[in-house]
Design a protein around this motif. Structure first.
Motif, mmCIF file in Angstrom:
data_model
loop_
_atom_site.group_PDB
_atom_site.id
_atom_site.type_symbol
_atom_site.label_atom_id
_atom_site.label_comp_id
_atom_site.label_asym_id
_atom_site.label_seq_id
_atom_site.Cartn_x
_atom_site.Cartn_y
_atom_site.Cartn_z
ATOM 1 N N PHE C 87 0.843 -1.208 0.000
ATOM 2 C CA PHE C 87 0.000 0.000 0.000
ATOM 3 C C PHE C 87 0.877 1.256 0.000
ATOM 4 C CE2 PHE C 87 -4.698 -0.387 0.545
ATOM 5 C CZ PHE C 87 -4.788 -1.730 0.256
ATOM 6 N N HIS C 91 1.140 3.687 -3.419
ATOM 7 C CA HIS C 91 0.308 4.858 -3.107
ATOM 8 C C HIS C 91 -1.172 4.446 -3.002
ATOM 9 C CE1 HIS C 91 -0.627 8.922 -2.434
ATOM 10 N NE2 HIS C 91 -0.779 9.358 -3.666
ATOM 11 N N LEU C 93 -2.961 4.639 -0.532
ATOM 12 C CA LEU C 93 -3.706 5.415 0.469
ATOM 13 C C LEU C 93 -3.384 6.885 0.326
ATOM 14 C CD1 LEU C 93 -1.986 5.259 3.946
ATOM 15 C CD2 LEU C 93 -1.032 4.101 1.968
ATOM 16 N N LEU C 122 -10.485 -7.712 -8.077
ATOM 17 C CA LEU C 122 -11.372 -6.578 -8.335
ATOM 18 C C LEU C 122 -12.680 -6.736 -7.541
ATOM 19 C CD1 LEU C 122 -12.110 -3.974 -9.862
ATOM 20 C CD2 LEU C 122 -12.918 -5.399 -11.747
ATOM 21 N N VAL C 125 -11.865 -6.044 -3.828
ATOM 22 C CA VAL C 125 -11.603 -4.642 -3.503
ATOM 23 C C VAL C 125 -12.875 -3.798 -3.627
ATOM 24 C CG1 VAL C 125 -10.329 -2.601 -4.293
ATOM 25 C CG2 VAL C 125 -9.132 -4.759 -3.967
ATOM 26 N N SER C 126 -13.798 -4.237 -4.474
ATOM 27 C CA SER C 126 -15.034 -3.455 -4.620
ATOM 28 C C SER C 126 -15.929 -3.589 -3.389
ATOM 29 C CB SER C 126 -15.779 -3.853 -5.891
ATOM 30 O OG SER C 126 -16.407 -5.099 -5.718
ATOM 31 N N CYS C 130 -13.375 3.812 -0.977
ATOM 32 C CA CYS C 130 -12.302 4.765 -0.733
ATOM 33 C C CYS C 130 -12.686 6.011 -1.505
ATOM 34 C CB CYS C 130 -10.964 4.238 -1.234
ATOM 35 S SG CYS C 130 -9.675 5.499 -1.183
ATOM 36 N N CYS C 132 -10.554 8.724 -1.758
ATOM 37 C CA CYS C 132 -9.378 9.509 -2.155
ATOM 38 C C CYS C 132 -8.635 8.963 -3.368
ATOM 39 C CB CYS C 132 -8.367 9.579 -1.013
ATOM 40 S SG CYS C 132 -8.948 10.357 0.485
ATOM 41 N N THR C 133 -8.518 7.651 -3.464
ATOM 42 C CA THR C 133 -7.513 7.112 -4.392
ATOM 43 C C THR C 133 -8.024 6.767 -5.780
ATOM 44 O OG1 THR C 133 -7.966 4.840 -3.726
ATOM 45 C CG2 THR C 133 -6.259 6.008 -2.491
ATOM 46 N N GLY C 134 -9.325 6.578 -5.932
ATOM 47 C CA GLY C 134 -9.817 6.094 -7.220
ATOM 48 C C GLY C 134 -9.529 4.616 -7.443
ATOM 49 N N TYR C 135 -9.090 3.929 -6.397
ATOM 50 C CA TYR C 135 -8.986 2.457 -6.335
ATOM 51 C C TYR C 135 -7.861 1.806 -7.129
ATOM 52 C CZ TYR C 135 -13.694 2.877 -4.371
ATOM 53 O OH TYR C 135 -14.784 3.228 -3.618
ATOM 54 N N GLN C 136 -7.419 2.411 -8.229
ATOM 55 C CA GLN C 136 -6.469 1.681 -9.066
ATOM 56 C C GLN C 136 -5.188 1.370 -8.309
ATOM 57 O OE1 GLN C 136 -7.173 0.358 -11.971
ATOM 58 N NE2 GLN C 136 -9.231 1.189 -11.766
ATOM 59 N N LEU C 139 -5.826 -1.568 -6.031
ATOM 60 C CA LEU C 139 -5.779 -2.828 -6.788
ATOM 61 C C LEU C 139 -4.329 -3.231 -7.058
ATOM 62 C CD1 LEU C 139 -8.653 -2.096 -9.325
ATOM 63 C CD2 LEU C 139 -8.635 -3.931 -7.620
#
Ligand code: FAD
Ligand code: FES
Ligand code: FES
Lengths: 765, 285, 153
Positions: C87, C91, C93, C122, C125-126, C130, C132-136, C139
């Protein structure tokens, strides 16, 4: 000399956060918990409040001497409105604060709050701008002649003539439905009274110093008796920028009961009563000449600002920002605009990442696409003809656009996108009844603006400058105390990179102190993509001062000319020699052997920075697949090309873009705050307010240009909001492109399946 | 959003649970299974039970079993239990497909199949499976055990034939013979959301034509249901896209869709048409 | 008695107290966060009896005697868990409020099966939100940690 700037070093924030050692407001224990009793009706007269026997229940009558929140704007066309901390005689939206009760736990307080009987005579609410503007509409604030709180109007002298001479006029009416920033950490406040009479307010805040001033003013207490701490903050996006009446009440309660009081907002309260945003209708008309150049623009902005005005930005922030920035990245000379802010019986609207620009960008980018179609041009071609290419450029509203790369950035995005190939694929897909679309959005983002910009808006409070106090301690570590107040942006890392380079040490030796009014100089906090530019600028100046001082001391210690001293990697060296001394030793000597130097002892530097502002710019290209049976939209690909000047830490920059675009996509497709006609809010759970998950957010392809502008001394322009600004327009343009075969058009966001369905049905009939 | 107070009763057997229900149901006592629907409702104080009869530690209720040609699903089998085939064959496959649409992993780790049936959300997946297969709900009260056929179980939005003092002890689903085919499709706004339209089709093919067609829908009306009239359009016909479109149209016409701020009746009808056609196509795949 | 990260906590709470609130307020383990209290956001995700659950939808009384793991127990002294490392490196977080929930969600899944494919990751994680990060990057972090955990296994 940059060793650290430009590198994606790991964030100093992270090790504690991944271990669960972050310190958030809600982590603090408290003696008493407060629960707020909120209005169940949108408009009404409070007749009686009956608390259960034996409970502590505070109402307006108890708040003797407490002032209402009344943000001021120094403009003839602005009507200030007041918000009492607890409802005085009327309630003005569902969720309005009526009373505060105390319990020993949050659950206990909630039990008591449930038993408070409210006797409220419900009145007819006004829920939207058309009904608020109706001739016979009830006024939301007694004493106002109508529901308009701000009304700004302008017209450039040559507008009428350009209009008359235009080849054609293109119309576009967009609607941005109400949004909410929804940080995953809802708001929270904890006030602890100590026996000296001082109160420490720990809260989820983006602007701790201003919170302190504002609360001290409201409660009529010396500012020195209040310390405001913003510890780790779980995202803000604007929602934690404005003064929450709840925070002031928590301080009042802590002083009254001489104890510690906690309030942790629950999600329902956050959706209902934390600030909303972006409830805007914008009509634009573009007058184009025969070469499809925009020669004149007319705009009509109508903002539903809710029941109250947020402090310090006031209820005018959305309409006035739309008014000032509507032309966007386009070189239009003639401009006319009317912008109105209208109060209604809904939750107050306040800045949310992007502020009004997601909506105004949607308006301008839809306008460009409609015009392109009318002229038979490709969307990229009409933009080529209209983007600003000469810098500095002065907009019709007087904004000065510094050096940027509007055209180059778009071309970069287009090269990556390869639209020719896509358009072939689009044609073949249609044969198989698959509807693909591509949408472009180009925009500029005004960032890092100092006090003159806020003064120009007429704000009673003009935030802008930032100060930093930099000290190198005798061990050679630097502590920078800043007024900005980051909450996820990684400023502890990026500022350390800037300081490290300027001083000649490693970033690990730099500590950034923020979010505590006792430990940091007065400053404005973190909002409006300003922190890196302004606080970073102040850090750079202070660090350069420190550098100079270190060189001076080193020159004495090394017996060399000051100009020959180089500082690097923690070592001072006489250039071209092997005579060196550790910077830590210089630091030690500056304190413990100060008699040797002509300097004042110690190594402390203070600097402030107050820039005029700069514009970053970007192009977003979205590719969508619209399932016309279910009206679901899938984003297949998303390209961002942006230019925010120098990248201090590319990893963090990309993080801001990813997060911003995700919120933009959320605004474009999923999220909406909905009220019914009685004024009830229908979206009070996260099963109704649909934040996207990892499934809904596509991977991004991010590309950078780095145009350096002298409007920012660190070379970086802000970009915290850009992702959110461009994405909705790109997505909506793409959806419209996909729906072209049906002749359906959709100019409202979010583009929900229901709206797409309605648009398709409307096109069919 | 803290629940109001209640007394927690951890029971060790179905008998104890039924006895506790008999005692407390009249004054607001309820079964607590996975808690994935009940606890959110309590957090919003939409439900304020005074006693919760917690069945999670009753031994032996957490594994499905095959018994006399039926898949028996006791009260504490979690959704996650269906990620892997619970039994070899088409039924196990179908259940493993459907479960992927229910919420998300951590919720599936707690929520139960029977809880979902008892809760009777009109947009839930398992109730559609139950009616499609004509499963049986086994309910136990102080007066004894009764079996309620699926078609009689769901009575309205979150209302069922279960009496207040009854515990749903297990669900029985007829196992499918080899050669049975299923097709499932749902439409939800985001992955894991409750569905806005659900269709589950099943049949066997013999001599190139559909036999024993079943088609059940959910998420559209207050309760899930089978559509016998439409099933008749499938029986005896060779599966093909034109037939499926015709059937999907017929389904869309024979429902009275619910409306909410996100979905108009007209959109919901279209969603159902699309999901039905896709479910039929998937049954062929 | 709550058995958290190998340590016994003797706490006395009302039946209505959620596991999340109890961990935070009675056990002093504030790394588990609370974002919605109705099961949607996943900030409260912890591991109970080997599987990831929403600690806001479980009452503390229900967790008595079961092994509970929270983010505070993920690292082994100074050595971060591969997920924590990943993590940071990817990045995954920004504000870090959602992070403990994602870490526990992924830890439970990968410790059971480090060979999860991209589609399964996927899906996993869904489960959590979150802002802030946009998830990518989350992942990417989970995928990277999975590789490390495969090698370790
Ligand atoms: C974020 C989120 C998303 C979700 N998405 C979906 C989804 O997409 N699809 C879906 O189907 N579900 C979804 N759910 C709900 C989930 O599937 C629940 O697990 C299920 O609806 C209820 O099962 P439970 O075991 O959790 O029951 P509980 O919540 O414990 O109970 C629900 C109700 O049923 C009663 N009850 C439970 N078991 C029995 C029994 N044996 N006898 C008598 N009464 C009983 C309870 O008293 C209560 O009234 C979601 C939940 C959440 C939190
Ligand atoms: S707090 Fe538990 S899921 Fe949001
Ligand atoms: S990092 Fe802020 S919510 Fe995920």
């Amino acid at each position: 000399m940059t060793t650290w700037v430009g590198r994606s070093i790991r964030r100093f924030e992270d090790p504690a956060l991944v271990r669960g050692q972050g310190r958030f407001t809600a982590d603090l224990p408290a003696a008493r918990w407060v629960r707020f009793v909120r209005s169940p009706v949108a408009s009404g007269l409070v007749e009686r409040i009956t608390p259960p026997a034996g409970s502590v229940c505070i109402t307006h009558a108890d708040l003797v001497g407490v002032r209402p929140i009344k943000p001021m704007l120094d403009r003839f066309d602005y009507v200030p409105i007041e918000q009492p901390l607890l409802a005085k005689a009327c309630v003005r939206y569902v969720g309005d604060l009526v009373a505060a009760v105390l319990g020993t736990t949050a659950a206990d307080a909630e039990d008591i709050a449930d038993q408070v009987l409210l006797d409220i005579t419900a009145l007819q609410p006004v829920m939207d701008t058309p009904s608020a503007l109706a001739e016979d509409a009830p006024v939301v604030h007694a004493g106002m002649s109508d529901n308009i709180v701000v009304r700004a109007q302008m017209c450039t002298p040559g507008h009428a003539q350009a209009w008359a001479a235009a080849d054609r006029i293109i119309d576009c009416d967009i609607r941005s439905h109400r949004q909410s920033g929804q940080p995953i950490e809802a708001r929270a406040a904890h006030a602890a009274w100590d026996s000296s009479g001082r109160v420490t307010l720990t809260c989820t805040a983006q602007m701790p110093h201003l919170m302190r001033t504002a609360i001290a003013d409201l409660l009529d207490m010396p500012e020195a008796d209040l310390r405001v701490v913003a510890p780790d903050v779980g995202g803000g996006f604007g929602q934690k920028m404005s003064l929450a009446p709840e925070y002031a009440l928590v301080v009042w309660l802590a002083r009254k009961f001489r104890t510690s009081i906690a309030w942790v907002e629950d999600r329902r309260e956050n959706l209902m009563a934390s600030f909303h945003s972006r409830d805007l209708a914008i009509s634009v008309q573009g007058a184009f000449d025969a070469q499809a150049r925009l020669v004149a623009l007319s705009g009509d902005v109508l903002a539903n600002v809710g029941a109250y005005a947020p402090y310090p930005n006031t209820a005018a922030v959305e309409p006035l920002m739309s008014f000032a920035e509507l032309p966007g990245p386009y070189a239009v000379a003639e401009y006319a605009c009317l912008a109105r802010g209208v109060v209604t019986n809904t939750c107050a609207s306040a800045p949310y990442r992007g502020v009004s620009r997601p909506a105004l960008t949607l308006a301008m980018e839809r306008l460009m696409d409609k015009a392109a179609r009318s002229f038979g041009l490709l969307p990229e071609e009409i933009r080529r003809r209209n983007l600003v290419q000469q810098f500095p450029h002065t907009s019709p509203t007087g904004l000065i656009y510094d050096t940027a790369s509007y055209r180059e950035t778009m071309e970069l995005a287009l090269r990556v996108a390869d639209l020719t190939r896509f358009r072939q694929r689009q044609v073949t897909a249609r044969v198989e009844k698959r509807y693909l679309g591509v949408g472009i959005a180009t925009f500029c983002e005004r960032t890092g603006y100092g006090s003159p910009a806020f003064a120009a808006r007429g704000m009673g409070v003009t935030p802008g400058w930032e100060t930093v106090q930099l000290a190198m301690d005798p061990s050679g570590f630097v502590e920078a105390r800043i007024g900005a107040s980051p909450h996820g942006q990684g400023l502890r890392t990026t500022l350390a990179q800037i300081i490290a380079d300027a001083v000649g040490i490693v970033p690990e030796r730099v500590r950034i102190i923020h979010g505590d009014t006792d430990r940091t100089p007065y400053g404005w906090g973190t909002f409006a993509s300003r922190s890196l530019v302004i606080s970073g600028g102040a850090c750079l100046i202070a660090a350069q001062q420190l550098h100079t001082r270190l060189c001076r001391v080193a020159s004495i210690m090394l017996e060399a000319a000051e100009a020959d001293i180089e500082l690097r990697d923690g070592i001072a060296r006489v250039a071209g020699t092997d005579r060196t001394i550790a910077i830590a030793d210089i630091a030690r000597a500056s304190y413990h052997g100060a008699h040797r130097f002509a300097e004042s002892p110690g190594l402390q530097e203070t600097a402030s920075y107050d820039p005029l502002g700069t514009f970053s710019n970007a192009t977003h290209i979205a590719f969508v697949d619209v399932d016309v049976e279910t009206c679901a939209v899938r984003i297949e690909r998303f390209i961002v090309a942006e230019d925010a000047g120098r990248l201090i830490n590319p990893m963090i920059v990309d993080g801001q873009i990813r997060g911003g675009v995700a919120q933009g996509i959320a605004n474009a497709l999923y999220e909406e705050i909905v009220y019914d006609e009685h004024g009830d809010i229908l979206t009070t759970t996260l099963a109704d307010f649909l934040m996207p998950t990892a499934h809904e957010i596509p991977p991004l392809e991010i590309h950078h240009l780095e145009t350096l502008s002298d409007a920012s001394i660190i070379g970086a322009k802000g970009l915290g909001e850009g992702g959110t600004i461009g994405a909705p327009a790109a997505v909506l343009n793409a959806i419209n492109d996909a729906l072209q075969p049906f002749g359906a058009e959709l100019d409202a966001m979010p583009a929900t399946p229901l709206r797409i369905h309605d648009a398709l049905r409307a096109a069919r009939t | 959003m803290k629940p109001s107070s209640f007394t927690h009763h951890e029971v060790g057997s179905i008998d104890e649970a039924v006895a506790a229900l008999a005692r407390f149901s009249a004054e607001g006592g309820r079964i607590l299974a996975g808690g994935q629907s009940l606890v959110p409702m309590m957090a919003f104080r939409l439900a304020q039970p005074t006693h919760l009869i917690d069945i999670n530690r009753i031994p032996g209720l957490d594994r499905p079993r095959l018994e006399a040609g039926e898949l028996v699903i006791p009260a504490c089998v979690r959704h996650a239990g269906f990620h892997q085939q619970v039994i070899p064959g088409p039924l196990g496959d179908m259940l493993a497909t459907v479960v992927r649409h229910i919420a998300h992993v951590p919720i599936r780790n707690r929520g139960t199949f029977c809880g979902s049936i008892a809760h009777a959300d009109p947009s839930a997946e398992w109730p559609v499976v139950l009616v499609a297969l004509d499963g049986v709900v086994v309910a136990r009260g102080v007066a004894g055990t009764r079996e309620i056929p699926a078609a009689a179980f769901f009575q309205g939005i979150m209302t069922t034939a279960l009496a207040e003092h009854e515990m749903l002890t297990e669900i029985r689903l007829p196992n499918a013979a080899a050669g049975q085919r299923y097709g499932f499709c749902e439409h939800a706004r985001r992955a894991g959301d409750y569905a806005q339209a659900i269709a589950l089709a099943g049949w066997r093919i013999s001599e190139g034509v559909i036999r024993q067609a079943r088609l059940a829908i959910g998420g559209v009306e207050p309760t899930p249901r089978r559509l016998p009239a439409v099933e008749a359009l499938l029986d005896g016909h060779a599966p093909n896209d034109a037939l499926f479109s015709e059937v999907a149209d017929a389904v869309a016409h024979c429902v009275t869709p619910m409306e909410d701020p996100q979905v108009s009746a007209s959109l919901r009808r279209d969603l159902l048409r699309a999901t039905t056609r896709r479910a039929l196509q998937r049954a062929c795949a | 008695m709550l058995h958290v990260n190998g340590v016994d906590h003797l706490v006395c709470v009302e039946a209505r107290r959620s596991l999340a609130d109890t961990l935070r307020q009675d056990c002093g383990l504030t790394g588990t966060h609370v974002g919605c209290e109705h099961g949607v956001c996943g900030s409260c995700t912890v591991i109970v009896d080997g599987v990831a659950v929403r600690a806001c939808l479980m009452f503390a009384v229900q967790a008595q005697g079961l092994p509970i793991r929270t983010v505070e127990g993920l690292a082994c002294g100074d050595i971060l868990h591969p997920l924590q490392e990943a993590f940071i490196a990817h990045h995954g977080l920004q504000c870090g409020f959602c992070t403990p929930g994602f870490l526990m969600l992924a830890a439970a899944a990968l410790e059971q099966d480090a060979w999860l494919d991209d589609a399964a990751i996927l899906d996993l994680v869904s489960s959590n939100l979150c802002r802030c990060t946009g998830y990518q990057t989350i992942l990417a972090a989970v995928k990277a940690a999975a590789i490390v955990m495969r090698e370790e296994a």
